[in-house]
Scaffold this motif. Structure first.
Motif, short mmCIF file in Angstrom:
data_model
loop_
_atom_site.label_atom_id
_atom_site.label_comp_id
_atom_site.label_asym_id
_atom_site.label_seq_id
_atom_site.Cartn_x
_atom_site.Cartn_y
_atom_site.Cartn_z
N GLN A 27 -33.35 -56.95 -28.89
CA GLN A 27 -32.08 -57.48 -28.39
C GLN A 27 -32.27 -58.61 -27.37
O GLN A 27 -31.29 -59.23 -26.95
CB GLN A 27 -31.26 -56.36 -27.73
CG GLN A 27 -30.77 -55.29 -28.70
CD GLN A 27 -30.08 -54.15 -27.98
OE1 GLN A 27 -30.51 -53.70 -26.91
NE2 GLN A 27 -28.99 -53.66 -28.57
N ARG A 128 -22.42 -55.43 -22.37
CA ARG A 128 -21.63 -56.03 -23.44
C ARG A 128 -22.54 -56.72 -24.47
O ARG A 128 -22.28 -56.67 -25.67
CB ARG A 128 -20.64 -57.04 -22.85
CG ARG A 128 -19.41 -56.42 -22.22
CD ARG A 128 -18.61 -55.62 -23.24
NE ARG A 128 -17.52 -54.89 -22.66
CZ ARG A 128 -16.26 -55.31 -22.64
NH1 ARG A 128 -15.96 -56.49 -23.15
NH2 ARG A 128 -15.32 -54.57 -22.12
N GLY A 131 -24.32 -53.79 -26.58
CA GLY A 131 -23.54 -52.70 -27.17
C GLY A 131 -23.63 -51.39 -26.41
O GLY A 131 -23.53 -50.32 -27.02
N THR A 191 -16.96 -59.82 -26.38
CA THR A 191 -17.76 -58.91 -27.20
C THR A 191 -18.86 -59.69 -27.89
O THR A 191 -18.78 -60.92 -28.03
CB THR A 191 -16.90 -58.20 -28.27
OG1 THR A 191 -16.27 -59.19 -29.09
CG2 THR A 191 -15.84 -57.32 -27.63
N ARG A 192 -19.87 -58.99 -28.34
CA ARG A 192 -20.97 -59.64 -29.05
C ARG A 192 -20.46 -60.30 -30.32
O ARG A 192 -19.68 -59.69 -31.06
CB ARG A 192 -22.05 -58.62 -29.43
CG ARG A 192 -22.86 -58.10 -28.28
CD ARG A 192 -23.93 -57.15 -28.79
NE ARG A 192 -23.38 -55.96 -29.43
CZ ARG A 192 -24.08 -55.09 -30.11
NH1 ARG A 192 -25.37 -55.26 -30.30
NH2 ARG A 192 -23.49 -54.01 -30.63
N PRO A 193 -20.92 -61.52 -30.60
CA PRO A 193 -20.55 -62.14 -31.88
C PRO A 193 -21.07 -61.29 -33.03
O PRO A 193 -22.17 -60.72 -32.96
CB PRO A 193 -21.24 -63.50 -31.83
CG PRO A 193 -21.54 -63.74 -30.38
CD PRO A 193 -21.76 -62.39 -29.77
N ALA A 194 -20.28 -61.20 -34.09
CA ALA A 194 -20.74 -60.46 -35.26
C ALA A 194 -21.89 -61.22 -35.91
O ALA A 194 -21.89 -62.45 -35.95
CB ALA A 194 -19.59 -60.31 -36.27
N PRO A 195 -22.92 -60.51 -36.39
CA PRO A 195 -24.05 -61.20 -37.04
C PRO A 195 -23.59 -61.92 -38.30
O PRO A 195 -22.71 -61.45 -39.01
CB PRO A 195 -25.01 -60.05 -37.38
CG PRO A 195 -24.17 -58.82 -37.39
CD PRO A 195 -23.07 -59.05 -36.40
N GLU A 196 -24.19 -63.07 -38.52
CA GLU A 196 -23.82 -63.84 -39.70
C GLU A 196 -24.35 -63.15 -40.96
O GLU A 196 -25.48 -62.66 -40.99
CB GLU A 196 -24.41 -65.26 -39.62
CG GLU A 196 -23.80 -66.09 -38.52
CD GLU A 196 -24.32 -67.51 -38.54
OE1 GLU A 196 -25.05 -67.86 -39.51
OE2 GLU A 196 -24.01 -68.26 -37.61
N ARG A 197 -23.52 -63.13 -41.97
CA ARG A 197 -23.94 -62.54 -43.25
C ARG A 197 -24.63 -63.61 -44.08
O ARG A 197 -24.19 -64.77 -44.08
CB ARG A 197 -22.73 -61.98 -44.00
CG ARG A 197 -22.07 -60.80 -43.31
CD ARG A 197 -20.96 -60.25 -44.17
NE ARG A 197 -20.34 -59.08 -43.55
CZ ARG A 197 -19.36 -58.37 -44.12
NH1 ARG A 197 -18.92 -58.73 -45.32
NH2 ARG A 197 -18.84 -57.33 -43.51
#
Length: 202
Positions: A27, A128, A131, A191-197
């Motif tokens: 992380q 934050r 998580g 919030t943490r950015p969502a991981p790119e798919r």
């Protein structure tokens, strides 16, 4: 319960250390609410704070520019815990919070509360970013809000604080901690950015 500076630092550390110790090595490269810091850099910064504010308690010179790499090296979590204990002990020495200290000759009691603020606010940043759950001690939030309210104009001029954020109106009033975060320019809803798919077929 007493509210001496050393007590406040010990109480804050009791909630900050578990967050730092809960950070996994994978992380460390992640983003944080402090745009200029990733997790590793923010842990390194907080470690510098913990060490240098021990020196300031003793009215010694501090050095925040050494750029030491800390997170990810050796048993850094155990070392962070040990240094936060040493920080509270340093400010428990009689006279530590009296007079002035630091290059700017600021009141020592205010300088000590700057360290308290970093423990409280950066614990939220790191929680934050990774998580984790974090709930600050209410007494430390009260002390930090008072100190940061005094420091805010200078901190913004120096680029340490961002522009104070306007908190959204709603049925539930903002907490004291939300107000503290907003005072420093943070968005309490970060919030943490969502991981790119990966792209389809990639």
């Amino acid at each position: 319960m007493t509210n001496t500076l050393s007590d406040l630092l010990e109480r804050a550390a009791g909630r900050t250390v578990p967050v730092v110790c809960g950070i996994t090595d994978d992380q460390l490269a992640g983003p944080t609410p402090c745009a200029e810091y990733d997790v590793r850099a923010l842990v390194d910064h907080l470690f510098q704070v913990v060490v240098n504010f021990q020196r300031l308690a003793a009215k010694e010179d501090s050095d925040f520019g050494d750029g030491a790499r800390f997170a990810g090296h050796g048993d850094w979590r155990t070392e962070f815990a040990a240094q936060t204990r040493a920080l509270a002990e340093a400010w428990a020495v009689p006279g530590a919070d009296e007079g002035e200290t630091g290059a700017m000759s600021m009141p020592a009691a205010l300088v000590g509360r700057m360290a308290l603020g970093d423990l409280v606010v950066h614990a939220w940043d790191l929680a934050r970013a990774t998580g984790q759950e974090y709930a600050p001690d209410p007494g430390t939030v009260t002390e930090v809000r008072a100190a940061f309210g005094e420091l805010a104009p200078t901190a913004r001029t120096m680029g340490v604080f961002g522009t104070e954020r306007e908190l959204p109106a709603g049925d539930t009033p903002p907490s004291d901690f939300d107000r503290l975060l907003a005072l420093t320019g943070r968005d309490p809803r970060w919030t943490r950015p969502a991981p790119e798919r990966p792209a389809a077929g990639g």
